[in-house]
Design a protein around this motif. Sequence first.
Motif, mmCIF file in Angstrom:
data_model
loop_
_atom_site.group_PDB
_atom_site.id
_atom_site.type_symbol
_atom_site.label_atom_id
_atom_site.label_comp_id
_atom_site.label_asym_id
_atom_site.label_seq_id
_atom_site.Cartn_x
_atom_site.Cartn_y
_atom_site.Cartn_z
ATOM 1 N N ARG A 141 26.330 54.090 26.994
ATOM 2 C CA ARG A 141 25.922 55.465 27.247
ATOM 3 C C ARG A 141 27.050 56.221 27.934
ATOM 4 O O ARG A 141 27.844 55.637 28.687
ATOM 5 C CB ARG A 141 24.660 55.536 28.106
ATOM 6 C CG ARG A 141 24.808 55.068 29.537
ATOM 7 C CD ARG A 141 23.617 55.528 30.371
ATOM 8 N NE ARG A 141 23.514 56.979 30.389
ATOM 9 C CZ ARG A 141 22.456 57.659 30.849
ATOM 10 N NH1 ARG A 141 21.395 57.000 31.282
ATOM 11 N NH2 ARG A 141 22.451 58.958 30.857
ATOM 12 N N PRO A 142 27.162 57.519 27.684
ATOM 13 C CA PRO A 142 28.169 58.317 28.379
ATOM 14 C C PRO A 142 27.680 58.711 29.768
ATOM 15 O O PRO A 142 26.481 58.889 30.001
ATOM 16 C CB PRO A 142 28.303 59.549 27.469
ATOM 17 C CG PRO A 142 26.967 59.671 26.800
ATOM 18 C CD PRO A 142 26.450 58.268 26.641
ATOM 19 N N TRP A 143 28.629 58.832 30.716
ATOM 20 C CA TRP A 143 28.290 59.229 32.081
ATOM 21 C C TRP A 143 29.479 59.947 32.687
ATOM 22 O O TRP A 143 30.554 59.379 32.845
ATOM 23 C CB TRP A 143 27.930 58.002 32.913
ATOM 24 C CG TRP A 143 27.608 58.307 34.356
ATOM 25 C CD1 TRP A 143 26.481 58.900 34.830
ATOM 26 C CD2 TRP A 143 28.433 58.028 35.492
ATOM 27 N NE1 TRP A 143 26.550 59.026 36.198
ATOM 28 C CE2 TRP A 143 27.738 58.495 36.637
ATOM 29 C CE3 TRP A 143 29.698 57.446 35.648
ATOM 30 C CZ2 TRP A 143 28.274 58.391 37.907
ATOM 31 C CZ3 TRP A 143 30.216 57.336 36.927
ATOM 32 C CH2 TRP A 143 29.505 57.807 38.047
ATOM 33 N N LEU A 144 29.311 61.247 32.968
ATOM 34 C CA LEU A 144 30.342 62.070 33.590
ATOM 35 C C LEU A 144 31.674 61.984 32.831
ATOM 36 O O LEU A 144 32.750 61.854 33.419
ATOM 37 C CB LEU A 144 30.550 61.660 35.054
ATOM 38 C CG LEU A 144 29.328 61.810 35.976
ATOM 39 C CD1 LEU A 144 29.674 61.333 37.377
ATOM 40 C CD2 LEU A 144 28.866 63.263 36.001
ATOM 41 N N ASP B 108 32.671 56.629 29.026
ATOM 42 C CA ASP B 108 31.835 55.775 28.180
ATOM 43 C C ASP B 108 31.605 54.449 28.894
ATOM 44 O O ASP B 108 32.559 53.704 29.164
ATOM 45 C CB ASP B 108 32.513 55.523 26.832
ATOM 46 C CG ASP B 108 32.617 56.790 26.004
ATOM 47 O OD1 ASP B 108 31.754 57.669 26.169
ATOM 48 O OD2 ASP B 108 33.556 56.901 25.199
ATOM 49 N N LEU B 109 30.351 54.162 29.209
ATOM 50 C CA LEU B 109 29.996 52.922 29.895
ATOM 51 C C LEU B 109 29.400 51.939 28.890
ATOM 52 O O LEU B 109 28.490 52.297 28.133
ATOM 53 C CB LEU B 109 28.989 53.195 31.008
ATOM 54 C CG LEU B 109 29.465 54.084 32.164
ATOM 55 C CD1 LEU B 109 28.318 54.304 33.145
ATOM 56 C CD2 LEU B 109 30.665 53.466 32.863
ATOM 57 N N ALA C 124 34.286 50.507 31.354
ATOM 58 C CA ALA C 124 34.281 51.961 31.489
ATOM 59 C C ALA C 124 35.545 52.500 30.835
ATOM 60 O O ALA C 124 36.650 52.038 31.136
ATOM 61 C CB ALA C 124 34.215 52.378 32.960
#
Length: 239
Positions: free
Chosen positions: A195-198, A201-202, A234
């Motif tokens: 999932r993307p976060w800030l 890509d995590l 990440a």
Amino acid sequence: MTRPLLLLGAALLFCPVLLAQQIKRELGDFDFTLGTTPSRSMAQGLISPGAIGAFHGGLDFSHPSGWYLGQYAPSMGLSPDSTLRLDSYLGYKHRFDSSLGYEVGLIQYSQPNIAGPDSYALYGGVSVLGSRFGGALRDTPDHRTGTLFADFGQLPLLGVDVTAKLAHHRLGKPFTLGDGSQVTGFSDWSLAFSRPWLGIDLDLIYSDSDLSGSGCDAYSGSNTYCDSMVTLKAQRRFF
């Protein structure tokens, strides 16, 4: 796909004025995509992943008839400890409607800077209600691999993409271990949550194989490690 095509893509990939994660253009009847991740649906789950810390990217051309071709470099060999790797593909994709379609193609795996024959894989699969299920058969003189791949799409509410891969590897020649026993084949698998976060890509990845202990000396599969492993990765894309 030729070396000039790759060099053109590499030059565009690292141009500092490009800020989008993917660049899409129309070139005559073709749609052209340039990006740091593979843009093909079935092929995306079957071509080699980008090496950690390596520069990677690729080109893709698709036609309204359903035919497409492209080239993805999991590693462009720009760092001293990496080598140039190319995955070139040609395929056909057809959709019956918004919920059902199929895809077939051929992938060529090569390392131009290392002597040795290229290898090839036939792949195909179906898309059903936003999920993708595919498989591939890759054959080399000393290694045959059958792979099943599933992308279940994004889980509701959590916004997490789930993908799974299972592969069986058959060695052309048995691998003899230190105790005298032989390994003629093995299987490995992986399950990934992404999932993307800030802007990052995590990826949380669980991988394992049916080899263990000294048997891991024979391992040359799809995963980074032979034994059971959980990896948190990440990655920040520059475009």
